[in-house]
Design an enzyme around this catalytic site. Structure first.
Site, PDB file in Angstrom:
ATOM      1  N   ASP A   1       4.520  15.643   1.482  1.00  0.00           N
ATOM      2  CA  ASP A   1       4.158  14.257   1.200  1.00  0.00           C
ATOM      3  C   ASP A   1       5.026  13.750   0.047  1.00  0.00           C
ATOM      4  OD1 ASP A   1       2.926  11.800   0.754  1.00  0.00           O
ATOM      5  OD2 ASP A   1       1.214  12.678  -0.313  1.00  0.00           O
TER       6      ASP A   1
ATOM      7  N   GLY B   1      -6.135   3.977  -0.293  1.00  0.00           N
ATOM      8  CA  GLY B   1      -5.383   2.751  -0.053  1.00  0.00           C
ATOM      9  C   GLY B   1      -4.840   2.141  -1.329  1.00  0.00           C
TER      10      GLY B   1
ATOM     11  N   SER C   1      -5.777  10.623  -1.229  1.00  0.00           N
ATOM     12  CA  SER C   1      -4.963   9.517  -1.720  1.00  0.00           C
ATOM     13  C   SER C   1      -5.657   8.782  -2.866  1.00  0.00           C
ATOM     14  CB  SER C   1      -4.602   8.590  -0.562  1.00  0.00           C
ATOM     15  OG  SER C   1      -3.569   7.705  -0.945  1.00  0.00           O
ATOM     16  N   TYR C   2      -5.894   7.464  -2.744  1.00  0.00           N
ATOM     17  CA  TYR C   2      -6.540   6.746  -3.837  1.00  0.00           C
ATOM     18  C   TYR C   2      -8.005   7.142  -4.000  1.00  0.00           C
ATOM     19  CZ  TYR C   2      -7.051   3.227  -7.427  1.00  0.00           C
ATOM     20  OH  TYR C   2      -7.250   2.614  -8.644  1.00  0.00           O
TER      21      TYR C   2
ATOM     22  N   HIS D   1       0.701  13.752   3.872  1.00  0.00           N
ATOM     23  CA  HIS D   1      -0.337  13.066   3.106  1.00  0.00           C
ATOM     24  C   HIS D   1      -1.722  13.272   3.707  1.00  0.00           C
ATOM     25  CE1 HIS D   1      -1.365  10.174   0.031  1.00  0.00           C
ATOM     26  NE2 HIS D   1      -1.959   9.368   0.902  1.00  0.00           N
TER      27      HIS D   1
END
Length: 474
Positions: free
Chosen positions: A393, A89, A185-186, A445
């Site tokens: 992505d 996020g 992701s993060y 993603h």
């Protein structure tokens, strides 16, 4: 017969011969048994799934607790490794994405009122533990409001480390099993930083960490930003003129973006607003969207916050899935079954569960510009490390990940090659001395959502050491 039908049949046959649903859980302590989930609203009756959920306190003084959802492996859980999954996020839920959309055994249906069995669940290969991190995400909470404005990488890593130590202290039968950290992701920041803490402190608190695997991970500000821009141009999202102009005004090596760079990058994200930045060839969801999902469309201009990175907008592949998940996990009967929202105090009790929390997204302090030094350290420390990347992505594109890996200067063991799955090219891979980079063809993603069979094959290879097929089998 379709592959999914074959897998469902195999699972039912396993059930018939009592292979699935090991009785290892009978040795759990009474403190663990209170977290057992007997059944969830709308859960299919087959196969039998052993699951637990609840809270682990990570800071007693401040009243911080992280919510978890744990699934034992479908067969022989005592012989299989433990995977700890994080979404990123920052501010997105591992329950809403990893568990309910990607790799968990139970996925939310399109009405948001029931669950379906996931034929490609990763609990076929391992015991899987999902944690909502940091506090403020999903059902995780703090009773100290100032915590929510103090979130940054070191804070989150310390809480995650406390979670691992305290969870293993309760689930003692998993304490000696191999542990792998997994996420996307993060979580490309969360996971290496947590792995470093475990690695550094393993003399005092023994945790059997063997490695980690991260998907489409944010890794290094410069390379990720450079890759994002080049991917947009090379995939015809922006014009030659816009690409050249943005290159001229943006020095991604600088700590702060200039106002000219911010303006130019807003144009890039403006073009992505027309499509799905997280899967550039997928259709977007056309259902009415809740306000909490508005950020998904990158429909807010990037203000000049003095940040090197723009905010990482909501992590999902298809916002429709997020809508279904929010409908399901906000039901009182679902929360009761999951033992959620049970320990919050006064002001926190009525908090709505959201797939991604905009308030965290907007206030999180991204204090670490690069985790590549951690990679160097942990590679030398002997951990097994893979990076996988869905190649459509646009938000954390494969180009940036390749730049990151190449910058480590590792010797090449296996040159860049194709790998095959079901007689088709599954993607490409290159194996370095200490790290493997794998791409997944046609995935965005959230790789396990877009290419679930390929993702499961990738995990199997990572855990067992069996090669992803280098040729098209007849």
């Amino acid at each position: 017969m379709k592959r999914s039908e074959v897998m469902s049949l195999l699972i039912l046959l396993m059930l018939a011969f009592n292979i699935v649903g090991s009785k290892a859980t009978e040795t759990f302590s009474s403190s663990v048994e209170v977290d057992r989930v007997l059944s969830l609203p709308g859960q299919p009756s087959n196969p039998s799934i052993s699951q637990y959920s609840g809270y682990i306190t990570v800071n007693q003084n401040y009243g911080r607790a992280l919510f978890y959802w744990f699934f034992e492996a479908l067969s022989q859980p005592s012989d299989k490794p433990l995977l700890l999954w994080f979404n990123g996020g920052p501010g997105c839920s591992s329950i809403g994405y990893g568990a309910a959309v990607e790799i968990g055994p139970l996925t939310v249906n399109e009405k948001g009122d029931g669950l379906l069995f996931n034929n490609f669940t990763w609990i076929q290969e391992a015991n899987v533990l999902f944690v909502e991190s940091p506090v403020g995400v999903g059902f995780s909470y703090t009773n100290t409001s100032s915590d929510l404005t103090s979130l940054e990488d070191k804070f989150v890593a310390e809480d995650a480390y406390s979670f691992v130590v305290n969870w293993l202290a309760r689930y003692t039968q998993f304490k000696d099993q191999d542990l792998y950290l997994v996420g996307e992701s993060y979580a490309g920041h969360y996971i290496p930083q947590l792995a470093e803490l475990i690695f550094d402190r393993n003399n005092s608190t023994k945790i059997n960490l063997k490695g980690f695997i991260v998907g489409n991970p944010l890794t290094d500000d410069y390379y990720d930003s450079k890759g994002l821009l080049e991917y947009a141009w090379s995939h015809s999202v922006i014009s030659d003129e816009q690409y050249n102009k943005t290159k001229d005004v943006c020095d991604f090596k600088e700590l702060y973006w200039s106002s000219e760079c911010t303006t130019a990058m807003n144009v890039v994200f403006g073009k992505y607003r027309e499509i799905d930045v997280y899967n550039i060839y997928a259709p977007i969801c056309l259902l009415n969207k809740t306000s909490s999902m508005s950020a998904y469309y990158v429909n807010e201009e990037i203000e000049n916050y003095g940040l090197k990175r723009p905010r990482i907008f909501s992590e999902g592949y298809d916002p429709c899935y997020s809508i279904y998940a929010e409908e399901y996990f906000n039901r009182v009967d679902v929360q009761t079954s999951l033992h959620a929202n049970t320990n919050r105090k006064s002001a926190n009790t009525s908090v709505k569960w959201e797939v991604c929390k905009d308030s965290i997204l907007n206030t999180y302090n991204m204090t670490v510009q690069s985790v590549l030094p951690i990679y160097n350290k942990l590679i030398q420390g002997g951990l097994k490390i893979w990076i996988y990347s869905g190649d459509v992505d646009g938000r954390v594109p494969v180009i940036g990940s390749r730049y990151c890996v190449e910058s480590l200067g590792l010797p090449v063991k296996t040159p860049w090659r194709s790998w095959f799955h079901n007689r088709q090219v599954g993607g490409r891979l290159v194996e370095y001395d200490g790290l493997t980079l794998v791409t997944v063809r046609g995935a965005g993603h959230l790789v396990p959502l877009n290419k679930p069979s390929e993702a499961l094959a990738l995990l199997h290879s990572f855990l067992t050491g069996e090669d992803l097929s280098p040729q098209r089998d007849n």
